[in-house]
Design a protein around this motif. Sequence first.
Motif, PDB file in Angstrom:
ATOM      1  N   ARG A  23     -35.312   0.668 152.234  1.00 38.55           N
ATOM      2  CA  ARG A  23     -36.500   0.900 151.571  1.00 38.55           C
ATOM      3  C   ARG A  23     -36.884   0.033 150.557  1.00 38.55           C
ATOM      4  O   ARG A  23     -35.982  -0.786 149.875  1.00 38.55           O
ATOM      5  N   TYR A  24     -38.108  -0.019 150.412  1.00 40.69           N
ATOM      6  CA  TYR A  24     -38.502  -1.079 149.181  1.00 40.69           C
ATOM      7  C   TYR A  24     -37.995  -0.809 147.764  1.00 40.69           C
ATOM      8  O   TYR A  24     -37.798  -1.637 147.033  1.00 40.69           O
ATOM      9  N   ASP A  39     -43.328  -4.226 157.312  1.00 44.68           N
ATOM     10  CA  ASP A  39     -44.332  -3.352 156.910  1.00 44.68           C
ATOM     11  C   ASP A  39     -43.692  -2.013 156.407  1.00 44.68           C
ATOM     12  O   ASP A  39     -44.400  -1.461 155.632  1.00 44.68           O
ATOM     13  N   ASN A  40     -42.470  -1.639 156.862  1.00 48.68           N
ATOM     14  CA  ASN A  40     -42.021  -0.407 156.257  1.00 48.68           C
ATOM     15  C   ASN A  40     -40.529  -0.466 155.675  1.00 48.68           C
ATOM     16  O   ASN A  40     -40.068   0.371 155.134  1.00 48.68           O
ATOM     17  N   ALA A  41     -40.026  -2.056 155.671  1.00 50.33           N
ATOM     18  CA  ALA A  41     -38.766  -2.188 155.165  1.00 50.33           C
ATOM     19  C   ALA A  41     -38.253  -3.454 154.757  1.00 50.33           C
ATOM     20  O   ALA A  41     -39.178  -4.317 155.025  1.00 50.33           O
ATOM     21  N   ASN A  92     -35.989  -6.202 155.441  1.00 49.11           N
ATOM     22  CA  ASN A  92     -35.127  -6.487 156.207  1.00 49.11           C
ATOM     23  C   ASN A  92     -33.898  -7.369 156.060  1.00 49.11           C
ATOM     24  O   ASN A  92     -34.402  -8.532 155.610  1.00 49.11           O
ATOM     25  N   ALA A 105     -34.559   2.490 156.146  1.00 48.66           N
ATOM     26  CA  ALA A 105     -36.128   2.816 156.106  1.00 48.66           C
ATOM     27  C   ALA A 105     -36.469   3.328 157.817  1.00 48.66           C
ATOM     28  O   ALA A 105     -35.979   2.797 158.745  1.00 48.66           O
ATOM     29  N   PHE A 106     -37.772   4.098 157.767  1.00 49.41           N
ATOM     30  CA  PHE A 106     -38.284   4.382 159.100  1.00 49.41           C
ATOM     31  C   PHE A 106     -39.652   3.995 158.812  1.00 49.41           C
ATOM     32  O   PHE A 106     -40.214   4.010 157.656  1.00 49.41           O
ATOM     33  N   PRO A 107     -40.510   4.053 159.859  1.00 51.22           N
ATOM     34  CA  PRO A 107     -41.911   3.759 159.633  1.00 51.22           C
ATOM     35  C   PRO A 107     -42.445   5.013 158.982  1.00 51.22           C
ATOM     36  O   PRO A 107     -42.187   6.015 159.190  1.00 51.22           O
ATOM     37  N   GLN A 108     -43.606   4.564 158.014  1.00 52.56           N
ATOM     38  CA  GLN A 108     -44.076   5.484 157.205  1.00 52.56           C
ATOM     39  C   GLN A 108     -45.681   4.864 157.157  1.00 52.56           C
ATOM     40  O   GLN A 108     -45.892   3.864 157.256  1.00 52.56           O
ATOM     41  N   ARG A 109     -46.561   5.745 156.986  1.00 52.45           N
ATOM     42  CA  ARG A 109     -48.000   5.552 156.639  1.00 52.45           C
ATOM     43  C   ARG A 109     -48.550   6.308 155.651  1.00 52.45           C
ATOM     44  O   ARG A 109     -48.406   7.608 155.453  1.00 52.45           O
ATOM     45  N   THR A 110     -49.275   5.784 154.732  1.00 49.56           N
ATOM     46  CA  THR A 110     -49.947   6.382 153.687  1.00 49.56           C
ATOM     47  C   THR A 110     -51.416   6.281 153.745  1.00 49.56           C
ATOM     48  O   THR A 110     -52.100   5.004 154.038  1.00 49.56           O
TER      49      THR A 110
END
Length: 292
Positions: free
Chosen positions: A183-184, A220-222, A224, A259-264
């Motif tokens: 995660r960021y 986009d989500n993590a 790497n 991390a896993f894909p997330q959308r806000t």
Amino acid sequence: MSNSTIISQYIPSLSDPFLQIITVILILFFTILIGKGITIYLQRSLKDKMDKEHLNILLKTIYYGLIVVAIIGIIFPLLNIDTSGLLVAGGVVGIVLGFASQSIVGNFISGIFLMIERPVKIGDQVNIDNKLGYVEDIKIISTIIRTYDGLYIRLPNETVFTTSITNYVANLTRRFEYVVGIRYEDDADKAIKIIKGLIDDQPYALVNPSPSVFVDNLGDNAVNIIVRVWAPATEWYDMKTKLLWIIKKTLEKNGIEIAFPQRTVWFASELNTKRIDTEHENNVSIRGTDEV
């Protein structure tokens, strides 16, 4: 002009029977001597490159082939034996056999080159013509592969010799790679330090070439992190399958999550959102009143 006449121009015939016998014995003696010398040389040169059984077949073929060539090409003309009929018959038979056994001869020659060059050995893990597995045997005509599913596949040596071969164990070491996305909000430096410590604890992780752990890109989500580790080819697969799960569990114990894909989703106007919610509540009330 017959073939025997052409040969006799270069090899004179002998009329004295005693001289003929002596000459034939000498020719055979030197031919056998030369054949022995060639076979001994080849045996010493190829004993570490070819299977013993296959090497014996090759040496016998060369040895007796030299004797046959000496008899037909030298002894027969000396004895005034006309070989034109034999050569014609042999040529016809050779043409017929050549067409009939073209693939066999090609596989045989390819098998000899495979045994000399040795791009693969028995027991190697290979990919030949998109056939993955272990090399079980390398014969004169074909190569046997046992797939990872336990199936036996017979590949013609001509196919093996002319196609690309990937040998997974020819090199003593082999590298594997992970992409670990965190995660960021997590500390990437801490994650890298933890992963390096886990690699150092692995008994088969090589120090030279040294492992590499670094941030590769911001996805986009993590964040790497690339993990590259060298291991002995014999331990490569077991280590690759085990280490990844150890990394995941250890990172989570230290508060670093994969991390896993997330959308806000952002709404353009907060007022519109409230209006929609109010209308929805009114509709529900009206429908409830009608039903009553």
